[in-house]
Design a protein around this motif. Structure first.
Motif, short mmCIF file in Angstrom:
data_model
loop_
_atom_site.label_atom_id
_atom_site.label_comp_id
_atom_site.label_asym_id
_atom_site.label_seq_id
_atom_site.Cartn_x
_atom_site.Cartn_y
_atom_site.Cartn_z
N ALA A 165 30.92 7.39 -4.38
CA ALA A 165 30.79 7.52 -2.91
C ALA A 165 29.51 7.35 -2.49
N VAL A 166 29.51 6.90 -0.96
CA VAL A 166 28.21 6.59 -0.21
C VAL A 166 28.20 7.71 0.66
N LEU A 167 27.36 8.72 0.46
CA LEU A 167 26.90 9.72 1.61
C LEU A 167 25.68 9.75 1.85
N ASP A 168 25.05 8.44 1.90
CA ASP A 168 23.64 8.58 2.78
C ASP A 168 23.48 9.04 3.87
N ALA A 169 22.42 9.89 4.24
CA ALA A 169 22.01 10.74 5.45
C ALA A 169 23.11 11.33 5.90
N THR A 170 24.01 12.10 5.10
CA THR A 170 25.32 12.89 5.54
C THR A 170 24.67 14.29 5.83
N ASP A 171 25.25 15.28 6.50
CA ASP A 171 24.98 16.58 6.50
C ASP A 171 26.01 17.30 5.79
N LEU A 172 25.36 17.83 4.74
CA LEU A 172 26.28 18.50 3.84
C LEU A 172 25.62 20.14 3.63
N LEU A 232 23.42 9.62 -2.33
CA LEU A 232 23.19 10.78 -1.75
C LEU A 232 21.61 10.65 -1.08
N ARG A 233 21.34 9.27 -0.68
CA ARG A 233 20.09 9.17 -0.24
C ARG A 233 19.69 9.87 1.37
N VAL A 234 18.61 10.67 1.33
CA VAL A 234 18.32 11.27 2.53
C VAL A 234 19.51 12.21 3.13
N ALA A 235 20.31 12.69 2.25
CA ALA A 235 21.48 13.42 2.63
C ALA A 235 20.80 15.07 2.69
N CYS A 236 21.36 15.71 3.42
CA CYS A 236 20.96 17.30 3.50
C CYS A 236 21.76 18.18 2.97
N ARG A 293 17.60 21.51 -1.32
CA ARG A 293 17.28 22.99 -1.49
C ARG A 293 18.71 23.91 -1.26
N ALA A 294 19.62 23.64 -2.30
CA ALA A 294 20.94 24.31 -2.40
C ALA A 294 20.76 25.74 -2.65
N VAL A 295 21.55 26.37 -1.96
CA VAL A 295 21.47 27.77 -2.23
C VAL A 295 21.87 28.23 -3.91
N ASN A 296 22.68 27.35 -4.40
CA ASN A 296 23.00 27.53 -5.86
C ASN A 296 23.06 26.21 -6.55
N LEU A 297 22.09 26.06 -7.71
CA LEU A 297 22.45 24.79 -8.44
C LEU A 297 22.60 25.15 -10.02
N GLY A 298 23.28 26.33 -10.11
CA GLY A 298 23.52 26.78 -11.61
C GLY A 298 24.50 26.03 -12.09
N LYS A 299 24.20 25.44 -13.34
CA LYS A 299 25.03 24.79 -14.14
C LYS A 299 25.37 23.21 -13.75
N GLY A 352 29.22 22.99 6.41
CA GLY A 352 30.24 23.96 6.05
C GLY A 352 31.40 23.48 5.46
N ALA A 353 31.52 22.44 5.11
CA ALA A 353 32.70 21.72 4.48
C ALA A 353 33.25 22.38 3.47
N ARG A 354 34.58 22.16 3.07
CA ARG A 354 34.96 22.76 1.91
C ARG A 354 35.28 21.39 0.86
N LEU A 355 34.29 21.42 -0.13
CA LEU A 355 34.56 20.23 -1.09
C LEU A 355 34.88 20.73 -2.53
N PHE A 356 35.33 21.83 -2.61
CA PHE A 356 35.28 22.45 -3.96
C PHE A 356 36.11 21.51 -4.95
N GLY A 357 35.88 21.08 -5.92
CA GLY A 357 36.30 20.37 -7.00
C GLY A 357 36.71 18.74 -6.48
N THR A 358 36.26 18.55 -5.62
CA THR A 358 36.53 17.14 -4.71
C THR A 358 35.77 16.10 -5.53
N CYS A 359 36.59 15.12 -5.92
CA CYS A 359 35.88 13.80 -6.50
C CYS A 359 35.25 12.95 -5.48
N LEU A 360 33.98 12.72 -5.77
CA LEU A 360 33.10 11.70 -4.81
C LEU A 360 32.43 10.92 -5.58
N ASP A 361 32.79 10.28 -6.83
CA ASP A 361 32.43 9.54 -7.81
C ASP A 361 31.96 8.09 -7.10
#
Length: 266
Positions: free
Chosen positions: A182-189, A204-208, A230-236, A171-180
């Motif tokens: 970054a290591v987000l392995d097993a992170t809940d998104l 993003l290995r094993v990230a949700c 299984r994102a709600v929106n992967l458009g573009k 539920g975090a707000r990461l709109f326009g955030t630069c995460l180039d």
């Protein structure tokens, strides 16, 4: 022992410099007087640096003590004191970053247990928000691993190269955030707002990311092996060169090849 020898060395230089400058019975050469002046300046500089470092250590010690207080106002004071130390001394900045990261893991730990997510989830407390704001300033060494940051606002921040393993960003707000990078392995998104986020070469290995909004997100060369996409929106969303495997989950009726013909599959 090292500090004591350092102080003694500074004092010795200072005394020796004074001895060379003070008139004695025998005449002093100009070069000797000049050398004495250099010794005084060097000894004085060393003494001043030692005193300054001692003050910095004391300020750091007091700030850390305040972080352990039961009163939020005192904790906030400790965080601001650490921020000032980092501004006053570039050498102290990595230590301050590590300390604030440890504070976040102490105040808001995440062990990986399933917890509520979604729009109704409350964000972090004021002290955690303040620590987060200090730690995510430009140039900081960012490690948010094992921290519960559900509902946090990290929109449009520069978090390239950050280490965010096993963190709860549901539920975090990461709109326009630069995460180039970054290591987000097993992170809940789950349910996170990642619209327009840059995740180039991120891991993003094993990230949700179930229910996340990834519209126009850039996942070029990202490692998505085992990730729940299984994102709600992967458009573009840009998936060029992303690495996937059989464990990568996609939304129903979503065909990755339609988005990118250059996915790398193990």
């Amino acid at each position: 022992m090292g500090k004591r020898m350092f102080r003694l060395g500074a004092v010795t230089l200072f005394v020796l410099g004074v001895a060379l400058l003070v008139p004695q019975n025998a005449p002093r050469s100009t070069s000797l007087l000049l050398f004495g002046g250099v010794l005084i300046a060097t000894g004085g500089a060393l003494t001043w640096r030692q005193a300054r470092d001692g003050q910095m250590v004391e300020r750091y010690r007091r700030a850390v003590e305040h972080l352990g207080s039961a009163e939020i106002e005192v904790r906030l004071g400790g965080l601001h004191a650490l921020e000032q130390i980092a501004k006053d001394s570039a050498r102290s900045r990595p230590l301050v970053d590590d300390t604030i990261g440890d504070f976040l893991r102490e105040r808001s730990p995440w062990t990986g247990a399933d917890q509520p997510s979604g729009p109704g989830v409350r964000g972090p407390g004021p002290d955690v928000e303040t620590a987060l704001a200090i730690l995510t300033r430009p140039g900081a060494v960012i490690d948010l691993s094992h921290v519960d940051l559900r509902g946090a606002d990290l929109g449009k921040l520069k978090l390239a190269g950050a280490v965010i393993r096993r963190c709860n960003l549901a539920g975090a707000r990461l709109f326009g955030t630069c995460l180039d990078d970054a290591v987000l392995d097993a992170t809940d998104l789950r349910d996170a707002d990642l619209r327009g986020a840059s995740l180039r070469q991120a891991s993003l290995r094993v990230a949700c990311l179930e229910g996340a909004d990834l519209r126009a997100a850039d996942l070029t060369d990202a490692d998505l092996r085992g990730a729940d996409m299984r994102a709600v929106n992967l458009g573009k969303a840009v998936l060029t060169g992303a690495r996937v495997n059989r464990g990568t989950l996609w939304p129903p009726d979503f065909t990755p090849a339609r988005v990118s013909a250059s996915l790398f599959s193990d």
